[in-house]
Design an enzyme around this catalytic site. Structure first.
Site, mmCIF file in Angstrom:
data_model
loop_
_atom_site.group_PDB
_atom_site.id
_atom_site.type_symbol
_atom_site.label_atom_id
_atom_site.label_comp_id
_atom_site.label_asym_id
_atom_site.label_seq_id
_atom_site.Cartn_x
_atom_site.Cartn_y
_atom_site.Cartn_z
ATOM 1 N N ASP A 1 -4.864 -9.374 -0.442
ATOM 2 C CA ASP A 1 -4.988 -8.680 0.845
ATOM 3 C C ASP A 1 -6.192 -9.104 1.685
ATOM 4 O OD1 ASP A 1 -4.862 -6.897 2.925
ATOM 5 O OD2 ASP A 1 -4.802 -5.088 1.718
ATOM 6 N N HIS B 1 0.828 -1.209 0.000
ATOM 7 C CA HIS B 1 0.000 0.000 0.000
ATOM 8 C C HIS B 1 0.866 1.264 0.000
ATOM 9 C CE1 HIS B 1 -3.142 -2.790 1.037
ATOM 10 N NE2 HIS B 1 -2.775 -2.916 2.287
HETATM 11 C C1 NGQ Z 1 -4.365 -5.305 8.325
HETATM 12 N N1 NGQ Z 1 -5.236 -4.251 6.349
HETATM 13 O O1 NGQ Z 1 -3.353 -5.391 8.984
HETATM 14 O O2 NGQ Z 1 -5.136 -6.260 8.174
HETATM 15 C C2 NGQ Z 1 -4.669 -3.998 7.649
HETATM 16 C C3 NGQ Z 1 -5.617 -3.187 8.472
HETATM 17 C C4 NGQ Z 1 -4.200 -1.741 9.936
HETATM 18 C C5 NGQ Z 1 -5.092 -3.355 5.375
HETATM 19 N N2 NGQ Z 1 -4.356 -2.343 5.593
HETATM 20 C C6 NGQ Z 1 -5.152 -2.890 9.835
HETATM 21 N N3 NGQ Z 1 -5.672 -3.510 4.217
HETATM 22 O O3 NGQ Z 1 -3.635 -1.320 8.946
HETATM 23 O O4 NGQ Z 1 -3.981 -1.287 11.052
HETATM 24 ZN ZN ZN Z 2 -2.314 -5.850 4.733
#
Ligand code: NGQ
Ligand code: ZN
Length: 456
Positions: free
Chosen positions: A322, A271
């Site tokens: 993801d 990202h």
């Molecule tokens: C995650 N997911 O770690 O699953 C993250 C969200 C975060 C994405 N960024 C949680 N798509 O970034 O704190």
């Molecule tokens: Zn992630």
């Protein structure tokens, strides 16, 4: 050449190799599941278009089971952060058994879609209250076992997660099961590295800059255990975290990372959404991979990656599913290109020069970048690499009357029924005629596991 006996000899009508279609290409597969030189007289004929499998460079397997459960409007302003609360509530209920059931189903779906490898960015380490399991690596082992059952290559990236924000604050109660101190994490890494094989690679993930206290950073990136192998990090997905990083650390996330680590080809910046022009060029020149997850980034309302500028600067990239709101390299690449078209009001953005194909450009780039981020011998059917490939359905109407110039774009842009018919992964036929070898059992166990989760 491998000295183990060849178990298959193939002749492909068309093989995607070195970013072009080769007619009547032959190759072998040895008993270790690696590509070998063609030798036999009577090869099996693969009647159609054969492509090396696609690496999937970013996965949180458990989120597969909550796809579609966060699409109802909440009381306030729905955002990434409200989605995250829903996700945390779901994550609390996952244990090693349900994780294995979900991941195996997910990996079957990936194989059927043409992904033959997955990078698992894994942070559900402990019991919900933060207490380690009797076997501390139980959740990681569930993922290794799920990958073995499905037959997908795995780059396991146990995640170091220490703090709940850029200010170094403690983990919230719902984040406790993610956490390690540095020593505990290094122990986990050492234990998991014992499971490395031809099918499993173990690398490192730092959850995000906000999850690693500034005071601990140097000791981590300079730690002996981090001097080899891949390093993945969530970097700049949300404007909010860019602003927070600026406020607390005086620099934007990518800028800060480059100032505090020797970012090179071992790194995958997942990202890398919000980049200035300068950061885009810097990332492109570093040799690191930008890990793009276009369907999830769209689903979460993240923003758009500066694709044209990045490709222009020679940047490397790969795709990940993801959160698994979609499990299809076709859809990831479409969204990657379409996002650019919608925001720039131009067409054929990824193609660099007149006459270039968007599909071929994207497929070539993400296959190469994905293999780099996975740090496994994958991404091409060269001798010694894993025999990971799929065969498109030669009877699919969407490929009718397509030739070497047009087939990739039709595969990626022309249909909604996947033409991925047969898949070989690690030298084994895991999908034949659209069916995974163990899909009924794995799907039945998945249904039981999610039914139990829904009532817990
Ligand atoms: C995650 N997911 O770690 O699953 C993250 C969200 C975060 C994405 N960024 C949680 N798509 O970034 O704190
Ligand atoms: Zn992630």
């Amino acid at each position: 050449m491998s000295d183990t006996a060849a178990v298959y000899q193939f002749s492909a009508k068309y093989l995607w190799q070195d970013a072009q279609w080769r007619r009547d290409a032959t190759f072998g597969v040895d008993s270790d599941g690696r590509v070998a030189a063609a030798a036999g007289e009577l090869p099996d004929y693969l009647d159609g278009w054969v492509l090396p499998g696609m690496p999937n460079l970013h996965s949180h397997a458990f989120q597969r089971a909550m796809a579609g459960l966060a699409e109802r409007r909440g009381p306030g302003d729905d955002s990434f952060w409200t989605w995250r609360e829903t996700m945390y509530g779901f994550a609390e209920r996952i244990d090693p058994g349900s994780l294995q059931a979900i991941a195996a189903q997910l990996y079957v779906e990936m194989l059927k879609a043409g992904y033959t490898q997955v990078c698992e960015f894994h942070y559900l380490h402990h019991q919900p209250d933060g207490t380690p399991y009797a076997q501390p690596e139980a959740m990681s082992l569930a993922l290794i076992e799920a990958a073995r059952e499905a037959g997908i290559a795995l780059t396991l990236l146990p995640v170091l997660y220490m703090s709940g924000g850029f200010d170094g604050r403690a983990l919230s109660p719902r984040q406790r099961r993610f956490g390690h101190d540095v020593d505990g994490y290094m122990r986990l890494l050492t234990n998991l590295r014992k499971h490395e094989s031809h099918h499993v690679r173990v690398g490192v993930a730092l959850h995000s800059l906000r999850a690693i206290p500034e005071s601990a950073w140097r000791g981590i990136v300079e730690h002996e255990a981090l001097q080899t192998g891949p390093i993945h990090i969530h970097i700049a997905e949300q404007i909010g975290e860019v602003q927070d990083c600026l406020a607390k650390r005086g620099a934007r996330p990518v800028e800060w990372l480059f100032d505090h680590a020797a970012v090179d080809a071992r790194w995958c910046l997942v990202h890398a959404t919000h980049l200035t022009d300068g950061e885009t060029t810097q990332l492109a020149r570093s040799g690191a991979v930008a890990g793009l997850c276009p369907t999830t980034e769209a689903n979460l309302g993240d923003g758009l990656f500066p694709l044209a500028r990045y490709l222009e600067a020679g940047g490397r990239l790969g795709i990940g599913s993801d959160s698994h709101i979609s499990i299809s390299p076709i859809e990831e690449l479409r969204w990657l290109e379409y996002g650019q078209r919608l925001s720039t009001r131009h067409r054929n953005v990824a193609a660099r020069a007149a006459g270039d194909s968007v599909g071929e450009t994207l497929w070539r780039e993400v296959q190469k970048g994905g293999a780099q981020a996975a740090d496994l011998p994958i991404g091409a059917l060269d001798v010694g690499k894993r025999a990971d490939f799929f065969v498109l359905d030669s009877e699919s109407p969407l490929l009718a009357a397509r030739d070497q110039r047009s087939v990739m774009d039709s595969f990626l842009f022309a249909g909604n029924v996947s033409p991925v018919r047969h898949v070989m992964a690690g030298g084994k036929w895991v999908v034949r005629d659209f069916q995974h070898r163990d899909e009924a059992r794995i799907a039945a166990r998945y249904r039981m596991a999610v039914t139990r989760l829904a009532s817990s």
